[in-house]
Design a protein around this motif. Structure first.
Motif: not given
Length: 177
Positions: A62-66, A148-154, A157-161
């Motif tokens: 929840e709260g990601c939305g990438a 998902c990891i790749d999309t969230i990093k993009t 960011g790689p250091d995101s919550k």
């Protein structure tokens, strides 16, 4: 020039050309799914330490939305490369807002306003990954987590919550504990 777009749920590496050519592709990467409750995690002994590793289980956080950022950069596959059906391409493109985010994504709450009724291609489920990317069910969790990891990093960011939350969720899910 129209920006390159990716599937709402999953980034594709540049080796992915089209769902039509999935049989030629050897490496595939591909939102609401429930972990398989009756399936035991895969365990294996790794290295000299004798530690066991368990299969990760994909889950939406929840709260990601990438995945709701529909207009992505050139490293992501376009709708034309993903979908065989022109209606899917048209629907996907109709969901892109002026800012590149899905028109159904509520930024204030970071939630999808049509989550229960979202299109099939917005769902991270084994059947969808099989249909769109040719990924077998036994590889679903691994590929979904990787995507998902790749999309969230993009997106975040790689250091995101968001990435920290996702990594924590997939490692503490019922099937991987």
């Amino acid at each position: 020039m129209f920006p390159s777009l990716a599937l709402a749920t999953a980034p594709m590496p540049l080796t992915i050309i089209s769902a039509r050519r999935r049989s030629q592709v050897t490496q595939l990467y591909a939102k609401k799914t429930k972990p398989e409750k009756n399936r035991a995690p895969t365990t294996s002994t790794s290295g000299f330490s004798g530690r066991t590793s368990k299969e990760l289980t994909w889950q939406c956080i929840e709260g990601c939305g990438a995945c709701c950022k529909l207009a992505k950069d050139f490293a992501f596959a376009t709708p034309d490369e993903i979908f065989d059906d022109p209606d899917d391409v048209e629907l996907y493109r109709s969901m892109i807002g002026d800012d590149g985010w899905c028109i159904n994504y509520e930024k204030a709450t970071r939630k999808c306003s049509i989550y229960a009724d979202r299109p099939y291609f917005c769902r991270v489920e084994p059947e969808v990954f099989k249909t769109l990317y040719g990924i077998e069910e036994k590889k679903f969790n691994k590929e979904a987590c990787s995507c998902c990891i790749d999309t969230i990093k993009t997106i975040h960011g790689p250091d995101s919550k968001e990435l920290d939350n996702f990594n924590r969720a997939i490692r503490s899910s019922p099937s991987s504990s």
